[in-house]
Enzyme design. Structure first.
Site, short mmCIF file in Angstrom:
data_model
loop_
_atom_site.label_atom_id
_atom_site.label_comp_id
_atom_site.label_asym_id
_atom_site.label_seq_id
_atom_site.Cartn_x
_atom_site.Cartn_y
_atom_site.Cartn_z
CE LYS A 181 -4.54 0.63 0.30
NZ LYS A 181 -5.51 -0.44 -0.03
N1 GLU Z 1 -7.17 0.00 -3.13
C1 GLU Z 1 -7.94 -1.16 -3.44
C2 GLU Z 1 -7.99 -2.11 -2.25
O1 GLU Z 1 -7.84 -1.69 -1.13
C3 GLU Z 1 -7.51 -1.81 -4.75
C4 GLU Z 1 -6.11 -2.35 -4.77
C5 GLU Z 1 -5.68 -2.84 -6.14
O2 GLU Z 1 -6.48 -2.88 -7.05
O3 GLU Z 1 -4.50 -3.18 -6.26
O4 GLU Z 1 -8.23 -3.27 -2.38
#
Ligand code: GLU
Length: 424
Positions: free
Chosen positions: A113
């Protein structure tokens, strides 16, 4: 209750929450101590402080993070959020949750993240572009199409992803669409990605409703957070299933209407007015009160720590579908389970987003694209079979749905680590 205690209950450190959730599963799985220590912390953390030229001629310094929790099952994957409250511990928690999320729906990814401490709502488009391009440049030492693939999260969107893709591609001298997902379709994005998180949430709500014998036609729904995930879930539940959306909210507050809110009009109104407040035919409701409304389905689709020991006992919804990451604390989980509420935990409920991100990455790599119908069919198949696996585990082990999902996910990651062995 003293102020300090109340604040601890309502706003626990998200990384500690993620570690406690992990511990529950690790204990039950009897995980080896060394593996437990590895999986309980993050693999790699990058903090960057970087300058951005602002419209008024000033240069402002921003702080951002990219955390990779684990890559035993494949490249690191996860979104980037822009928010004034971003902290390193929050990004660590979100990275860990991505590892379990990818494992529970069996995507060949690890978890990561990113976040930048900023207030995008107060920045011009040009300033946001400058921030994104410089942040991408700072991250370029760890992101890449085979190593770590960012995506949208809170306050980032397809335009942000296009800037990331372009910046990374400029560094290399040719287009590399697979470095990031959630892009506009015109530059290698996938059909269905924009709606994927909300659509995935609704697929799991459908399964949960079937399990508890709830008819979604006419069922009442409250949605906290009316962004990409919450608004799409509201629309699909209303238009495709005939559910009645009685309350919705955004960061400014919420609106309530017993007779039901038209989700599309609400999106339109928010687009015109910047917030939902004053939506015709509704009365105001606070974000706190929305959570404890009598309703059948509650969808927390905003930020972490919304349902805690402070309010869990007052939650009346039969199904709580976590479109947000980390909306429920471990203490609240126990209360909700004790009260017979069906919580669809974030790592399965909102996994539709990263699932279609995976489809986007695969399509980019093979430079051959699928139709929206194919995407949605494949998404439904993954969401329903993963939900069934989690439900079976919950019943077999007599645990709540979150612990069941963790048992599956942690075991998969632990097994991958063990079979890969220790290097050197
Ligand atoms: N931000 C989204 C999540 O928390 C998508 C992450 C992604 O598609 O890599 O799952």
């Amino acid at each position: 209750m003293s102020q300090a205690t109340l604040s601890d209950i309502r706003h626990p450190n998200p990384y500690e929450v993620a570690q406690r959730q992990f511990d529950i599963a690790a204990d039950r799985l009897g995980l080896k101590e060394s593996l437990r220590r590895t999986l309980r912390s993050t693999k790699r953390e990058l903090t960057v402080n970087f300058p951005v030229g602002m419209d008024n001629g000033d240069v402002e310094i921003f702080t951002g993070y990219r955390v990779q929790h684990n890559v035993a099952r494949g490249p690191a994957k996860g979104g980037i959020r822009y928010h004034p409250d971003v902290t390193l511990d929050e990004v660590r928690a979100l990275a860990m949750w991505m590892t379990w999320k990818c494992a529970v729906v069996k995507l060949p990814y690890g978890g990561a993240k990113g976040g930048v401490i900023c207030e995008p709502k107060r920045m011009s488009l040009r300033e946001q572009e400058g921030l994104t391009r410089r942040f991408t440049t700072e991250l370029s030492i760890i992101i890449g199409p085979d190593s770590d693939i960012p995506a949208p999260d809170v306050n980032t969107n397809p335009q942000t992803m296009a800037w990331i893709m372009d910046t990374y591609s400029q560094h290399h001298g040719y287009s590399i669409p697979s470095v990031v997902t959630g892009k506009p379709v015109i530059v290698g994005g996938s059909e269905g990605r924009a709606d994927a998180t909300g659509r995935g949430v609704v697929f799991t709500v459908e399964e949960a409703a079937r399990e508890i014998g709830l008819d979604l036609a006419g069922a009442t729904v409250a949605v906290q957070g009316y962004g990409n995930a919450g608004s799409v879930a509201a629309k699909l539940l209303h238009y495709d299933y005939g559910a009645k959306v009685i309350a919705i909210s955004d960061s400014q507050g919420g609106v309530y209407c017993e007779a039901g809110i038209d989700p599309d009009s609400a999106v339109h109104y928010k687009g015109q007015n910047g917030s939902l407040s004053g939506l015709p035919g509704t009365e105001p409701i606070s974000n706190d009160d929305l959570l404890t409304l009598p309703c059948d389905v509650l969808i927390p689709a905003a930020l972490e720590n919304q349902i805690s020991a402070y309010n869990a006992d007052s939650i009346q919804a039969k199904i709580i579908a976590e479109a947000a990451n980390g909306p429920t604390t471990p203490e609240a989980d126990e209360i909700l389970y004790g009260n017979g509420r069906m919580v669809i935990p974030d790592i399965i409920a909102n996994a539709g987003g990263v699932t279609v991100s995976y489809f986007e990455w695969v399509q980019d790599k093979q430079a051959f694209f699928w139709t929206e119908k194919e995407i949605n069919q494949k998404l439904r198949q993954i969401m329903t079979s993963s939900f069934a696996d989690v439900l079976t585990m919950a019943k077999r082990e007599q645990v709540n749905m979150r612990t069941a999902a963790y048992l599956l996910a942690v075991d998969r990651v632990a097994t991958a680590s063990a079979v890969r062995g220790l290097y050197p």
